[in-house]
Motif scaffolding. Structure first.
Motif, mmCIF file in Angstrom:
data_model
loop_
_atom_site.group_PDB
_atom_site.id
_atom_site.type_symbol
_atom_site.label_atom_id
_atom_site.label_comp_id
_atom_site.label_asym_id
_atom_site.label_seq_id
_atom_site.Cartn_x
_atom_site.Cartn_y
_atom_site.Cartn_z
ATOM 1 N N GLY A 1 3.396 6.928 -11.247
ATOM 2 C CA GLY A 1 3.882 5.486 -11.795
ATOM 3 C C GLY A 1 3.647 4.339 -11.668
ATOM 4 N N GLY A 2 2.047 4.114 -11.614
ATOM 5 C CA GLY A 2 0.570 2.669 -11.878
ATOM 6 C C GLY A 2 0.941 2.037 -10.304
ATOM 7 N N VAL A 3 0.619 0.898 -10.006
ATOM 8 C CA VAL A 3 0.212 0.249 -8.822
ATOM 9 C C VAL A 3 0.847 -1.078 -9.159
ATOM 10 C CG1 VAL A 3 -1.248 1.159 -8.348
ATOM 11 C CG2 VAL A 3 -1.217 -0.282 -10.015
ATOM 12 N N ILE A 4 1.653 -1.935 -8.289
ATOM 13 C CA ILE A 4 1.696 -3.565 -7.601
ATOM 14 C C ILE A 4 0.848 -4.071 -7.688
ATOM 15 C CG2 ILE A 4 4.160 -2.134 -8.158
ATOM 16 C CD1 ILE A 4 4.603 -2.660 -5.422
ATOM 17 N N ILE B 1 0.555 -1.052 -0.343
ATOM 18 C CA ILE B 1 -0.181 -0.177 -0.097
ATOM 19 C C ILE B 1 0.569 1.163 0.225
ATOM 20 C CG2 ILE B 1 -1.435 1.268 1.319
ATOM 21 C CD1 ILE B 1 -2.815 -1.239 2.122
ATOM 22 N N LEU B 2 1.604 1.204 0.410
ATOM 23 C CA LEU B 2 3.053 2.575 1.077
ATOM 24 C C LEU B 2 3.174 2.965 -0.541
ATOM 25 C CD1 LEU B 2 4.987 3.833 3.729
ATOM 26 C CD2 LEU B 2 5.973 3.585 1.871
ATOM 27 N N ILE B 3 4.160 1.781 -1.214
ATOM 28 C CA ILE B 3 4.699 1.909 -2.073
ATOM 29 C C ILE B 3 4.142 2.571 -3.359
ATOM 30 C CG2 ILE B 3 6.390 0.205 -4.215
ATOM 31 C CD1 ILE B 3 7.441 -0.941 -1.969
ATOM 32 N N ASN B 4 2.581 1.914 -3.563
ATOM 33 C CA ASN B 4 1.640 2.307 -4.630
ATOM 34 C C ASN B 4 0.967 3.886 -4.139
ATOM 35 O OD1 ASN B 4 1.158 -0.175 -5.683
ATOM 36 N ND2 ASN B 4 -0.246 -0.984 -4.721
ATOM 37 N N ARG B 5 1.087 4.060 -2.585
ATOM 38 C CA ARG B 5 1.135 5.736 -3.168
ATOM 39 C C ARG B 5 2.183 6.531 -3.109
ATOM 40 N NH1 ARG B 5 1.955 7.137 2.908
ATOM 41 N NH2 ARG B 5 0.628 5.158 3.672
ATOM 42 N N LEU B 6 3.082 5.812 -3.305
ATOM 43 C CA LEU B 6 4.383 7.094 -3.642
ATOM 44 C C LEU B 6 4.036 6.698 -5.236
ATOM 45 C CD1 LEU B 6 6.981 5.926 -1.389
ATOM 46 C CD2 LEU B 6 6.305 7.998 -1.049
ATOM 47 N N LEU B 7 4.031 5.497 -5.434
ATOM 48 C CA LEU B 7 4.365 5.483 -6.985
ATOM 49 C C LEU B 7 2.838 6.179 -7.643
ATOM 50 C CD1 LEU B 7 5.180 1.771 -7.891
ATOM 51 C CD2 LEU B 7 6.215 3.038 -8.384
ATOM 52 N N GLY B 8 1.568 6.744 -6.922
ATOM 53 C CA GLY B 8 0.849 7.002 -7.328
ATOM 54 C C GLY B 8 0.806 8.408 -7.767
#
Length: 584
Positions: free
Chosen positions: A462-465, A451-458
């Motif tokens: 940068g999409g989602v993982i 969730i944290l990585i996706n928040r930063l990507l968002g």
């Protein structure tokens, strides 16, 4: 306030079989607003960790909702304190408490709320890259003043970059200060458009690092928000206050240096060694001193008190160091080999010195002097390698992964890395990684990380993982890797034991050689403090550098002095308290 059984447990965790001295105990039990002037080797970090542990236990035992705000100079210090709390069985600091750097604190509690309130978003990007800003301002001028010549737009954009935004407390507005020495008439003519461009870029979330304090000042002008933060954090501890931003420190004082709060600034003003950074002014009426050092013996502390009498360093009786050495030389190339010989001699004669695991380093005022000590060798910016913890390896992996996922944008890689490092989410990431290292890549920690990585990507498009992404397997590989190494057996480049004094601040070393060639101020300072010369024409930063260099050592301090500086007057002042080694 604290129970004796709690004290014994904390001492066992932090000191093993040792105990806090009475001075350290007095600091731990001190709960009023004070400036804690902590000398080298006085156990400041350990005593502060004990204070935090015991206070948290007390608050929990009494059911208090009072919060702790712990401001550190670096994220390394955050990790050290959190690791200590984990050892004590307390766990990571969570609501209502806070631990982090001063920028993290004000971004979280002031800047982000301000942007949500005023501009309805909190997507912030911090960078001091003038090139990015200049491009934005040229586009702004092109859009709004299309009649301008390109040369004029470029020149004005450069002025916008160099002009400083300030907050006017009277009007409660942002204003522009002429900090580029532009002619007043021209600055006045273009001021309105420059201010509009500067504010527009900020509104879009593109900030410089000092804007943290600018917008915090704006936010805290509303006393409602000021009181909310004050009520949440009854206790504020500021570590290494001498290195803290002047603007940030002023805001912390405004917040917490009031009747119903306790604010303690901990550090050593005599270790202010950043050029152009003002020496903190300390009100002696509010000072508590931690000046009993466990690092070195009286042989070193006596000389430190000549170099810096105001520090008043005291050594414990059972600590043994060597009388410091003046190394008289004629040829620059002889200094280094003579120092290594001195180390060998002391190792042969003294087991307690030989068995000390701290390093020996050559310290220079100017990095350009490396080639004078070792012909053909340039100063190496490469630090000695040390064991990289799994925490650091995983964090590095995640940051690089995020950069790779969003590299399709026009963002510079180094700027992206800095954005991630400075992001408020890094505090949350530290907590997740501690749980993953303890328990493995399992839910809910894996899910929280995703969730944290996706928040930063968002935030950067940068999409989602998903949970099956290879990043989680790579993290598992790091956790299961048992390869370790002993830093002591690494073959370093020979120049890697020469460092600037600035670079070793905060370290503890077995021995130090200080070198001061022509053009350096350290010999002048030495001669003034030992009453050899009356000339006191030097700046406090260089004075502090000499103090920092000498206070690093546990055992041996060596000062290289050219034979041309040696005469009867110098001999008479130094020979009783220094060992004189003449290699001329």
């Amino acid at each position: 306030m604290f129970e004796e059984i709690d004290y014994r447990v904390v001492e066992k965790i932090l000191l093993g079989e040792s105990n806090f001295n009475e001075q350290q105990k007095s600091f731990i039990e001190l709960f009023e607003s004070k400036t804690i002037v902590a000398g080298p080797g006085a156990g400041k970090t350990t005593a502060l960790a004990a204070k935090i542990i015991l206070l948290l236990q007390h608050l929990k035992r009494t059911g208090s909702s009072d919060g702790l705000c712990i401001i550190t100079y670096t994220n390394v210090a955050v990790k050290e304190i959190n690791d200590t709390l984990l050892k004590a069985g307390i766990g990571l600091l969570t609501h209502p408490h806070f631990i982090g750097t001063i920028h993290e604190f004000f971004n979280k509690f002031c800047v982000i709320p301000h942007f949500k309130k005023e501009y309805k978003h909190n997507s912030l990007f911090f960078s001091d890259d003038d090139l990015l800003s200049k491009e934005f301002y040229i586009k702004f001028l092109t859009r709004n003043h299309h009649w301008m010549q390109d040369k004029t737009k470029t020149a004005i954009a450069q002025r916008i970059c160099g002009s400083k935004l300030i907050y006017n407390e009277t009007t409660k507005n942002l204003e522009l200060e002429n900090t580029t020495a532009w002619e007043d008439r021209l600055f006045t003519n273009h001021k309105a458009k420059m201010l509009n461009a500067k504010i527009l870029r900020r509104k879009n979330g593109y900030l410089e690092y000092d804007d943290t304090f600018l917008f915090s000042q704006f936010f805290l002008s509303d006393t409602r928000f000021l009181e909310i933060i004050r009520k949440r954090f009854k206790y504020c501890f500021i570590d290494e206050f001498q290195d803290t931003s002047v603007s940030g420190l002023a805001l912390l004082r405004k917040l917490f240096d009031v009747e119903n709060n306790i604010m303690q600034m901990i550090g050593d003003p005599f270790q202010t060694i950043i050029y152009d950074q003002p020496m903190p002014r300390v009100d002696e009426g509010t000072v508590f001193r931690l000046n009993i050092s466990n690092r070195f013996g009286k042989e070193i502390s006596d000389h430190l008190n000549i170099i810096m009498p105001e520090a008043n360093i005291q050594a414990v009786e059972n600590k043994k160091s060597f009388k410091p050495i003046i190394l008289l030389y004629k040829e620059d190339k002889d200094i280094y080999t003579s120092y290594r010989s001195i180390i060998s001699e002391h190792e042969e004669e003294h087991d307690f010195y030989k068995n000390c695991e701290k390093e020996d380093k050559v310290l220079v005022w100017s990095r350009g002097w490396t080639s004078l000590l070792k012909e053909g060798k340039a100063y190496s910016n490469k630090k000695r390698k040390s064991f990289e913890t799994k925490n650091h390896q995983i964090k590095h992996l995640i940051i690089e992964f995020i950069c790779e996922k969003i590299k399709s944008t026009d963002e510079n890689h180094s700027i992206l890395k800095k954005w991630i490092h400075d992001h408020p989410a890094m505090i949350e990431l530290n907590g997740i990684l501690v749980e993953i290292i303890k328990n493995g890549v399992i839910n809910p920690h894996k899910e929280n990380l995703k969730i944290l990585i996706n928040r930063l990507l968002g935030e950067k498009g940068g999409g989602v993982i998903i949970a099956s992404n290879h990043i989680f397997k790579n993290i598992k590989d790091i956790l299961t890797n048992t390869n370790t190494f002993d830093p002591k057996i690494i073959d370093y480049e020979s120049s890697d034991d020469i460092f600037t004094i600035h670079s070793v601040k905060g370290e503890t070393l077995r021995s130090v050689l200080v070198v001061n060639f022509n053009g350096g101020p350290l010999t002048k300072i030495m001669f003034h403090k030992y009453e050899i010369k009356d000339d006191a024409d030097y700046i406090y930063t260089d004075h502090n550098l000499l103090y920092v260099a000498m206070s690093r050592v546990t055992h041996l301090f060596v000062y290289a002095l050219h034979i041309d500086n040696w005469n009867d007057d110098v001999r008479n002042k130094l020979q009783d308290n220094w060992t004189i080694k003449d290699i001329t």
